[in-house]
Enzyme design. Sequence first.
Site, short mmCIF file in Angstrom:
data_model
loop_
_atom_site.label_atom_id
_atom_site.label_comp_id
_atom_site.label_asym_id
_atom_site.label_seq_id
_atom_site.Cartn_x
_atom_site.Cartn_y
_atom_site.Cartn_z
N TYR A 134 15.60 30.45 4.66
CA TYR A 134 14.49 31.22 5.24
C TYR A 134 14.66 31.39 6.75
O TYR A 134 15.01 30.43 7.45
CB TYR A 134 13.17 30.49 5.01
CG TYR A 134 12.68 30.52 3.58
CD1 TYR A 134 12.26 31.71 2.99
CD2 TYR A 134 12.62 29.34 2.83
CE1 TYR A 134 11.80 31.71 1.68
CE2 TYR A 134 12.16 29.35 1.53
CZ TYR A 134 11.75 30.54 0.96
OH TYR A 134 11.30 30.55 -0.33
N LYS B 136 0.84 -1.21 0.00
CA LYS B 136 0.00 0.00 0.00
C LYS B 136 0.88 1.26 0.00
O LYS B 136 2.09 1.16 0.21
CB LYS B 136 -0.94 -0.03 1.20
CG LYS B 136 -0.25 -0.05 2.55
CD LYS B 136 -1.24 -0.47 3.64
CE LYS B 136 -0.53 -0.68 4.96
NZ LYS B 136 -0.82 0.28 5.97
C1 PLP Z 1 -3.70 -4.48 8.30
C2 PLP Z 1 -2.24 -4.43 8.06
N1 PLP Z 1 -1.56 -5.58 7.96
C3 PLP Z 1 -0.23 -5.59 7.76
C4 PLP Z 1 0.48 -4.41 7.64
C5 PLP Z 1 1.96 -4.46 7.45
O1 PLP Z 1 2.59 -3.94 8.58
P1 PLP Z 1 4.18 -3.81 8.62
O2 PLP Z 1 4.52 -2.79 7.59
O3 PLP Z 1 4.44 -3.32 9.99
O4 PLP Z 1 4.73 -5.13 8.32
C6 PLP Z 1 -0.20 -3.20 7.74
C7 PLP Z 1 0.55 -1.95 7.64
O5 PLP Z 1 0.31 -0.97 8.25
C8 PLP Z 1 -1.60 -3.21 7.95
O6 PLP Z 1 -2.29 -2.07 8.05
#
Ligand code: PLP
Length: 371
Positions: free
Chosen positions: A263, A36
């Site tokens: 700045y 993601k």
């Molecule tokens: C529901 C869920 N599962 C897994 C993960 C993966 O987590 P990580 O990046 O800590 O491995 C996330 C990331 O935020 C998540 O929201």
Amino acid sequence: MAQRAIARVSRGAIQANCRLLGERVGAETTLCAVVKAGGYGHGAIEVARAALAGGASWLAVATAPEAAELRSELPEARLLVLGALSEAELDVALDADADVTVWRPDFAELVRARGQALGRRPRVHVKYDSGMGRLGERDPGAVEALVRELADDDRAELVGLWTHFATADEPGSRFFDEQLARFLEVAVPLREAHPGLLLHAANSAATLREPAAHLDMARCGIAVYGLDPFGEDPGQHGLRPALELWTYVADVKLFEPGASAGYGRKWHATEPTHVGVLPIGYGDGVRRALTNNAEVLVGGRRYPVVGTISMDNLTIDLGREPDVVPGDPAVLIGAQGGDRILAEELARRLETINYEITSAISPRVPREYVR
Ligand SMILES: Cc1ncc(COP(=O)(O)O)c(C=O)c1O
């Protein structure tokens, strides 16, 4: 440097990290790479390809457009949307042939109805909120009822049951153990009643710290990128940072005592010194809070950031007689000479987490993929 700034991403590191995670979880557990937010800033598609090549079998995203983007390039990949979906987004996710997450009975019904309307049989995972206190159903009885209802309805395919940990990254956290126990109490009998139900809970931290949390699938994000879920040196776990952030020295100027950089005149030379100007700034994701509070590698040596970080530039103190000349490459994240700057170091300076450092690198910075 052919470009003003570049994020160099190693496909080989991502593959190697996935292989390592695959070995950690063993053959009984499937690896799901969480890609993601543009693969935590690394680029979702390229990361997804490398993760699949490294042994991941599933890809997880937060949103429907993220699923659609992956599907356009990866027709065969198994996709899971972790997040909440509006009705319009649900259609996008189902059209992308992604598995979706449900916890509210009304949304579960909408999924089945939209599936019928689109001529699809949606694949669903039920989410149990075992303690994160965000999305998910908190009441175990309601989770059981929803699983039963979905299993009995041919309009959808019940695939999984999952939860998410709030404190997996806090070594020794009792709450982590409590959440795992709470999840297993609900999940194990449900799996007995529904053989094949895919149980998943572990993020990267849980994967690295607790084999009992691996279950059928581990959803790893941060470790896939070679970043440490505990905010320390990822090398301790054998992880290889995949991303480096480079720019170059666009100019070198002599500052007399009293001259200021940037700045608000937040830094003044106290003696004659040379200041290097790097054409990268908060518009690229280098946070303004690093003003007077970071170091950059040039020629394998660390130089302090001095003065205010602006949208497109920042300045570093090169000292009285620098070897540095305009055109020299500069490293904000990564290795040069015998030294390296980890995303974890920047996170510590900013009192945040490494996730935010790489995710913040803006689209203005081209990503270059290397072996
Ligand atoms: C529901 C869920 N599962 C897994 C993960 C993966 O987590 P990580 O990046 O800590 O491995 C996330 C990331 O935020 C998540 O929201």
